[in-house]
Write an enzyme that holds these catalytic residues in place. Structure first.
Site, PDB file in Angstrom:
ATOM      1  N   ASP A   5       0.869  -1.192   0.000  1.00  0.00           N
ATOM      2  CA  ASP A   5       0.000   0.000   0.000  1.00  0.00           C
ATOM      3  C   ASP A   5       0.896   1.229   0.000  1.00  0.00           C
ATOM      4  O   ASP A   5       2.116   1.117   0.151  1.00  0.00           O
ATOM      5  CB  ASP A   5      -0.952  -0.007   1.213  1.00  0.00           C
ATOM      6  CG  ASP A   5      -2.242   0.772   0.922  1.00  0.00           C
ATOM      7  OD1 ASP A   5      -2.161   1.988   0.675  1.00  0.00           O
ATOM      8  OD2 ASP A   5      -3.328   0.167   0.944  1.00  0.00           O
ATOM      9  N   TYR A  20     -15.593   7.809 -11.012  1.00  0.00           N
ATOM     10  CA  TYR A  20     -15.271   6.457 -10.517  1.00  0.00           C
ATOM     11  C   TYR A  20     -15.927   5.399 -11.416  1.00  0.00           C
ATOM     12  O   TYR A  20     -15.280   4.442 -11.863  1.00  0.00           O
ATOM     13  CB  TYR A  20     -15.770   6.356  -9.076  1.00  0.00           C
ATOM     14  CG  TYR A  20     -15.720   4.994  -8.432  1.00  0.00           C
ATOM     15  CD1 TYR A  20     -14.516   4.345  -8.197  1.00  0.00           C
ATOM     16  CD2 TYR A  20     -16.903   4.367  -8.009  1.00  0.00           C
ATOM     17  CE1 TYR A  20     -14.488   3.105  -7.562  1.00  0.00           C
ATOM     18  CE2 TYR A  20     -16.878   3.144  -7.374  1.00  0.00           C
ATOM     19  CZ  TYR A  20     -15.671   2.510  -7.159  1.00  0.00           C
ATOM     20  OH  TYR A  20     -15.639   1.289  -6.530  1.00  0.00           O
TER      21      TYR A  20
HETATM   22  P1  NAD Z   1     -10.278   1.645   0.004  1.00  0.00           P
HETATM   23  O1  NAD Z   1     -10.367   3.051  -0.438  1.00  0.00           O
HETATM   24  O2  NAD Z   1     -10.737   1.276   1.359  1.00  0.00           O
HETATM   25  O3  NAD Z   1      -8.786   1.098  -0.157  1.00  0.00           O
HETATM   26  C1  NAD Z   1      -8.004   1.412  -1.277  1.00  0.00           C
HETATM   27  C2  NAD Z   1      -6.557   1.283  -0.855  1.00  0.00           C
HETATM   28  O4  NAD Z   1      -5.771   1.626  -1.986  1.00  0.00           O
HETATM   29  C3  NAD Z   1      -6.175   2.229   0.294  1.00  0.00           C
HETATM   30  O5  NAD Z   1      -5.536   1.517   1.329  1.00  0.00           O
HETATM   31  C4  NAD Z   1      -5.234   3.234  -0.370  1.00  0.00           C
HETATM   32  O6  NAD Z   1      -4.193   3.668   0.475  1.00  0.00           O
HETATM   33  C5  NAD Z   1      -4.689   2.401  -1.517  1.00  0.00           C
HETATM   34  N1  NAD Z   1      -4.202   3.234  -2.618  1.00  0.00           N
HETATM   35  C6  NAD Z   1      -4.743   4.360  -3.125  1.00  0.00           C
HETATM   36  N2  NAD Z   1      -3.966   4.853  -4.093  1.00  0.00           N
HETATM   37  C7  NAD Z   1      -2.909   4.019  -4.189  1.00  0.00           C
HETATM   38  C8  NAD Z   1      -1.755   4.002  -4.998  1.00  0.00           C
HETATM   39  N3  NAD Z   1      -1.506   4.957  -5.911  1.00  0.00           N
HETATM   40  N4  NAD Z   1      -0.878   2.997  -4.838  1.00  0.00           N
HETATM   41  C9  NAD Z   1      -1.095   2.033  -3.912  1.00  0.00           C
HETATM   42  N5  NAD Z   1      -2.156   2.000  -3.111  1.00  0.00           N
HETATM   43  C10 NAD Z   1      -3.048   2.991  -3.250  1.00  0.00           C
HETATM   44  O7  NAD Z   1     -11.065   0.775  -1.102  1.00  0.00           O
HETATM   45  P2  NAD Z   1     -11.812  -0.613  -0.891  1.00  0.00           P
HETATM   46  O8  NAD Z   1     -13.174  -0.305  -0.435  1.00  0.00           O
HETATM   47  O9  NAD Z   1     -10.971  -1.562  -0.117  1.00  0.00           O
HETATM   48  O10 NAD Z   1     -11.932  -1.072  -2.413  1.00  0.00           O
HETATM   49  C11 NAD Z   1     -11.010  -1.974  -2.995  1.00  0.00           C
HETATM   50  C12 NAD Z   1     -11.438  -2.157  -4.445  1.00  0.00           C
HETATM   51  O11 NAD Z   1     -12.771  -2.673  -4.486  1.00  0.00           O
HETATM   52  C13 NAD Z   1     -11.465  -0.865  -5.272  1.00  0.00           C
HETATM   53  O12 NAD Z   1     -11.083  -1.135  -6.586  1.00  0.00           O
HETATM   54  C14 NAD Z   1     -12.919  -0.458  -5.242  1.00  0.00           C
HETATM   55  O13 NAD Z   1     -13.265   0.292  -6.376  1.00  0.00           O
HETATM   56  C15 NAD Z   1     -13.591  -1.817  -5.263  1.00  0.00           C
HETATM   57  N6  NAD Z   1     -14.941  -1.762  -4.712  1.00  0.00           N
HETATM   58  C16 NAD Z   1     -15.141  -1.529  -3.382  1.00  0.00           C
HETATM   59  C17 NAD Z   1     -16.449  -1.492  -2.881  1.00  0.00           C
HETATM   60  C18 NAD Z   1     -16.722  -1.249  -1.423  1.00  0.00           C
HETATM   61  O14 NAD Z   1     -17.907  -1.121  -1.042  1.00  0.00           O
HETATM   62  N7  NAD Z   1     -15.710  -1.207  -0.551  1.00  0.00           N
HETATM   63  C19 NAD Z   1     -17.531  -1.670  -3.758  1.00  0.00           C
HETATM   64  C20 NAD Z   1     -17.284  -1.832  -5.110  1.00  0.00           C
HETATM   65  C21 NAD Z   1     -15.982  -1.923  -5.583  1.00  0.00           C
HETATM   66  C1  AKB Z   2     -18.672   3.346  -3.391  1.00  0.00           C
HETATM   67  O1  AKB Z   2     -19.703   3.640  -2.750  1.00  0.00           O
HETATM   68  O2  AKB Z   2     -18.033   4.133  -4.089  1.00  0.00           O
HETATM   69  C2  AKB Z   2     -18.226   1.902  -3.351  1.00  0.00           C
HETATM   70  C3  AKB Z   2     -18.790   1.158  -4.509  1.00  0.00           C
HETATM   71  C4  AKB Z   2     -20.169   0.649  -4.470  1.00  0.00           C
HETATM   72  O3  AKB Z   2     -18.111   0.997  -5.485  1.00  0.00           O
HETATM   73  N1  AKB Z   2     -18.621   1.333  -2.094  1.00  0.00           N
END
Ligand code: NAD
Ligand code: AKB
Length: 315
Positions: A36, A141
């Site tokens: 990270d 996004y």
């Molecule tokens: P998050 O924002 O909690 O975590 C993202 C991580 O990426 C963070 O720890 C951040 O420090 C790191 N990061 C950001 N920029 C970076 C870079 N340049 N280099 C290295 N690390 C970097 O996101 P999440 O909720 O854990 O989501 C993970 C994935 O799942 C993402 O692709 C997100 O789009 C996808 N997603 C999440 C959800 C959700 O509800 N959490 C829903 C749909 C899709």
């Molecule tokens: C957001 O709300 O942006 C995420 C997703 C659904 O991708 N939790």
């Protein structure tokens, strides 16, 4: 069979923190390298600082650990992305290209790249949204996820790179905090309930969204990544569903366990984002191709969330 070595990019985030531990349980702690932007604490296996925008640094780590798979979780989510659209586009796309290119060049066996229900917009059917439909998202996004899905498909078809993906709904878990999305309220609300505090919700009470409990999300991810390649008919990203509820319904579910809990509503800019997303998703392709089936409904999730958060807060 050779032992897989898995590099997790964005391992400190809401999903990464939990998925990394699940991968370590499945593949052995030393075979999963957590990375990270910032140093990661309490790791049961190797970890490194990595900015995924630095393609050379990523390539060096892949070489150093002889990685065979990358799970690319780094992204700027919907709400944060709307505050700085060009930055969100740059981070989401450039990090994905770095991952796809290093995986192609170093012939990795598999890549995981999650997409989101954010790929859908106002033109898609608002209920039981099909796998294949018009994708005109309202957020940067969502635009980056639609583009990412298409690039994943391109790398699969053009180079044979085994990229796999699901469109996660909003993910809810007790282990980690969400990182700037529109569905974050559904995690925050439990933390307030357990601490005996009232919660002010940034969405209207009647805003239904697709959601998924973290254990189901992790199980789906591992199941997809273990499925035989020949079974996978979708190389953009699979629709994935768990449950649908609105803020009023999650409040009622919590009040069954915490009767005094109170919620007020003050919608902000995230309301328009939520209004552009479907309420429910048709995930029949995932069910058919790799046997997906969620286990948690709203009340089961509420009981489990409250149980674990009460332990965390010692209440
Ligand atoms: P998050 O924002 O909690 O975590 C993202 C991580 O990426 C963070 O720890 C951040 O420090 C790191 N990061 C950001 N920029 C970076 C870079 N340049 N280099 C290295 N690390 C970097 O996101 P999440 O909720 O854990 O989501 C993970 C994935 O799942 C993402 O692709 C997100 O789009 C996808 N997603 C999440 C959800 C959700 O509800 N959490 C829903 C749909 C899709
Ligand atoms: C957001 O709300 O942006 C995420 C997703 C659904 O991708 N939790």
């Amino acid at each position: 069979m050779n032992q897989d070595k898995i590099l997790v990019v964005g391992a400190g985030g809401q999903i990464g923190a939990v998925l990394t531990e699940a991968l370590r349980e499945a593949h052995g702690p030393d075979n999963v390298i957590a990375t990270d932007l910032r140093p990661l604490e309490n790791q049961s296996g190797p970890s490194e600082i990595l900015d995924a925008l630095d393609g050379n640094a990523l390539a060096e780590l892949v070489k150093k650990y002889r990685a065979t798979q990358i799970y690319h979780l780094a992204a700027i989510l919907s709400a944060t992305g709307e505050k700085n659209p060009m930055w969100a586009w740059d981070v989401n796309m450039r990090s994905l290209f770095n991952v796809l290119e290093v995986s192609r060049e170093q012939q990795l066996s598999k890549v995981y790249f999650p997409s989101s229900i954010a790929v859908f917009g106002l033109q898609a059917a608002p209920a039981m949204t099909p796998q294949y439909t018009v994708l005109i998202p309202e957020t940067v996004y969502g635009i980056s996820k639609v583009a990412g899905e298409n690039w994943a498909n391109y790398y699969y078809r053009r180079y044979g790179l085994d990229v796999r993906s699901v469109r996660y709904p909003g993910i809810i878990g007790y282990q980690s905090m969400p990182g700037g999305g529109t569905t974050d309220y559904a995690v925050d609300i439990y933390h307030y309930a357990v601490q005996g505090k009232p919660y002010e919700c940034f969405l209207r009470a009647d805003t239904p969204l697709p959601m998924l409990y973290m254990p189901d999300a992790i199980r789906a991810t591992l199941q997809l990544m273990e499925a035989p390649a020949a079974n996978l008919s979708v190389r953009t990203s699979y629709n994935l569903a768990g449950m649908t509820f609105n803020p009023g319904e999650i409040t009622a579910s919590i009040q069954k366990e915490v009767p005094d809990f109170r919620v007020s509503y003050k919608p902000d800019f995230r309301q328009a984002i939520a209004d552009s997303w479907p309420a429910s998703i048709d995930d029949s392709a995932a069910r058919k191709d790799w046997g997906w089936k969620p286990e948690f409904d709203l009340d089961a999730m509420t009981r489990d969330m409250l149980l674990h958060l009460r332990e965390q807060y010692s209440v």
